[in-house]
Design a protein around this motif. Structure first.
Motif, mmCIF file in Angstrom:
data_model
loop_
_atom_site.group_PDB
_atom_site.id
_atom_site.type_symbol
_atom_site.label_atom_id
_atom_site.label_comp_id
_atom_site.label_asym_id
_atom_site.label_seq_id
_atom_site.Cartn_x
_atom_site.Cartn_y
_atom_site.Cartn_z
ATOM 1 N N SER A 153 0.798 -1.225 0.000
ATOM 2 C CA SER A 153 0.000 0.000 0.000
ATOM 3 C C SER A 153 0.834 1.280 0.000
ATOM 4 O O SER A 153 0.311 2.340 -0.339
ATOM 5 C CB SER A 153 -0.945 0.012 1.207
ATOM 6 N N HIS A 154 2.096 1.207 0.389
ATOM 7 C CA HIS A 154 2.933 2.408 0.479
ATOM 8 C C HIS A 154 4.374 2.065 0.117
ATOM 9 O O HIS A 154 4.837 0.953 0.371
ATOM 10 C CB HIS A 154 2.918 2.973 1.903
ATOM 11 N N LEU A 155 5.094 3.035 -0.419
ATOM 12 C CA LEU A 155 6.517 2.877 -0.676
ATOM 13 C C LEU A 155 7.237 3.057 0.660
ATOM 14 O O LEU A 155 7.237 4.152 1.230
ATOM 15 C CB LEU A 155 7.006 3.904 -1.695
ATOM 16 N N ILE A 156 7.818 1.991 1.166
ATOM 17 C CA ILE A 156 8.479 2.008 2.464
ATOM 18 C C ILE A 156 9.915 2.489 2.289
ATOM 19 O O ILE A 156 10.676 1.925 1.510
ATOM 20 C CB ILE A 156 8.478 0.595 3.100
ATOM 21 N N LYS A 157 10.290 3.532 3.048
ATOM 22 C CA LYS A 157 11.636 4.095 2.948
ATOM 23 C C LYS A 157 12.575 3.566 4.011
ATOM 24 O O LYS A 157 13.775 3.757 3.921
ATOM 25 C CB LYS A 157 11.570 5.624 3.077
ATOM 26 N N GLY A 158 12.035 2.954 5.060
ATOM 27 C CA GLY A 158 12.912 2.477 6.120
ATOM 28 C C GLY A 158 12.200 1.529 7.051
ATOM 29 O O GLY A 158 10.979 1.412 7.030
ATOM 30 N N LEU A 159 12.994 0.866 7.857
ATOM 31 C CA LEU A 159 12.496 -0.088 8.828
ATOM 32 C C LEU A 159 13.112 0.243 10.177
ATOM 33 O O LEU A 159 14.329 0.313 10.298
ATOM 34 C CB LEU A 159 12.895 -1.511 8.392
ATOM 35 N N ALA A 160 12.273 0.462 11.177
ATOM 36 C CA ALA A 160 12.737 0.682 12.545
ATOM 37 C C ALA A 160 12.403 -0.565 13.336
ATOM 38 O O ALA A 160 11.284 -1.064 13.275
ATOM 39 C CB ALA A 160 12.041 1.900 13.151
ATOM 40 N N VAL A 161 13.389 -1.091 14.072
ATOM 41 C CA VAL A 161 13.197 -2.338 14.805
ATOM 42 C C VAL A 161 13.626 -2.151 16.246
ATOM 43 O O VAL A 161 14.752 -1.741 16.525
ATOM 44 C CB VAL A 161 14.031 -3.484 14.173
ATOM 45 N N SER A 162 12.718 -2.451 17.166
ATOM 46 C CA SER A 162 13.024 -2.472 18.590
ATOM 47 C C SER A 162 13.027 -3.929 19.013
ATOM 48 O O SER A 162 12.082 -4.667 18.719
ATOM 49 C CB SER A 162 11.954 -1.686 19.355
ATOM 50 N N MET A 163 14.117 -4.351 19.695
ATOM 51 C CA MET A 163 14.241 -5.762 20.073
ATOM 52 C C MET A 163 14.586 -5.864 21.552
ATOM 53 O O MET A 163 15.186 -4.969 22.119
ATOM 54 C CB MET A 163 15.323 -6.435 19.237
ATOM 55 N N PRO A 164 14.213 -6.989 22.170
ATOM 56 C CA PRO A 164 14.561 -7.174 23.579
ATOM 57 C C PRO A 164 16.054 -7.427 23.750
ATOM 58 O O PRO A 164 16.751 -7.743 22.791
ATOM 59 C CB PRO A 164 13.753 -8.419 23.969
ATOM 60 N N GLY A 165 16.520 -7.290 24.971
ATOM 61 C CA GLY A 165 17.926 -7.551 25.265
ATOM 62 C C GLY A 165 18.755 -6.288 25.214
ATOM 63 O O GLY A 165 18.263 -5.194 24.948
ATOM 64 N N ALA A 166 20.013 -6.447 25.484
ATOM 65 C CA ALA A 166 20.972 -5.340 25.466
ATOM 66 C C ALA A 166 21.710 -5.381 24.139
ATOM 67 O O ALA A 166 22.464 -6.316 23.873
ATOM 68 C CB ALA A 166 21.947 -5.468 26.626
ATOM 69 N N VAL A 167 21.475 -4.394 23.291
ATOM 70 C CA VAL A 167 22.121 -4.370 21.986
ATOM 71 C C VAL A 167 23.478 -3.693 22.111
ATOM 72 O O VAL A 167 23.587 -2.553 22.548
ATOM 73 C CB VAL A 167 21.253 -3.631 20.940
ATOM 74 N N ASN A 168 24.527 -4.409 21.731
ATOM 75 C CA ASN A 168 25.867 -3.850 21.721
ATOM 76 C C ASN A 168 25.944 -2.837 20.579
ATOM 77 O O ASN A 168 25.772 -3.201 19.415
ATOM 78 C CB ASN A 168 26.890 -4.979 21.532
ATOM 79 N N VAL A 169 26.197 -1.591 20.904
ATOM 80 C CA VAL A 169 26.182 -0.512 19.914
ATOM 81 C C VAL A 169 27.252 -0.717 18.841
ATOM 82 O O VAL A 169 27.039 -0.386 17.683
ATOM 83 C CB VAL A 169 26.362 0.865 20.606
ATOM 84 N N GLU A 170 28.387 -1.272 19.217
ATOM 85 C CA GLU A 170 29.485 -1.457 18.269
ATOM 86 C C GLU A 170 29.209 -2.592 17.282
ATOM 87 O O GLU A 170 29.451 -2.457 16.092
ATOM 88 C CB GLU A 170 30.790 -1.754 19.024
#
Length: 124
Positions: free
Chosen positions: A55-72
């Motif tokens: 239905s729409h042209l998607i420009k991006g995906l935002a994902v929130s996930m459980p746990g501690a995400v290592n930034v590096e």
């Protein structure tokens, strides 16, 4: 107007939405989180993105996930109800599901999510 797919992955469900560039929800839904398989999880993410792209042209995906995400490394550490998410680089896994050629950029604690978030930019 730009549109984004937003996923909030939890131990029992994946809440997802189509959002516009101002942060307004266009549509939202949820479905059960696959419990045992990273492959099934990735297939579920793929089907969500494809459904929203109808239905729409998607420009991006935002994902929130459980746990501690290592930034590096963008590897999820700690212990969660989804053991299969620990270890692999989720950015690298999601890149091919997101039609890939634009680099992934990372932001943490976006205003729309309380957890760890990374955004995958889509391109055609």
């Amino acid at each position: 107007m730009n549109y984004y797919a937003a996923l909030d992955v939890g131990g029992s469900s994946i809440k997802y939405a189509l959002m516009d560039e101002t942060g307004c929800f266009i549509e939202k839904s949820s479905l059960p989180t696959p419990q045992k398989s990273l492959t099934k999880f990735m297939d579920t993410v793929d089907s969500i993105v494809k459904e929203l792209q109808k239905s729409h042209l998607i420009k991006g995906l935002a994902v929130s996930m459980p746990g501690a995400v290592n930034v590096e490394t963008v590897i999820i550490e700690g212990v969660t109800a989804l053991p299969y998410i620990h270890g692999p680089n989720m950015k690298d896994l999601l890149r091919p599901k997101c039609y890939n050629s634009v680099p992934i950029r990372t932001w943490w604690r976006e205003k729309y999510f309380n957890g760890n978030l990374f955004r995958v930019h889509l391109s055609k």
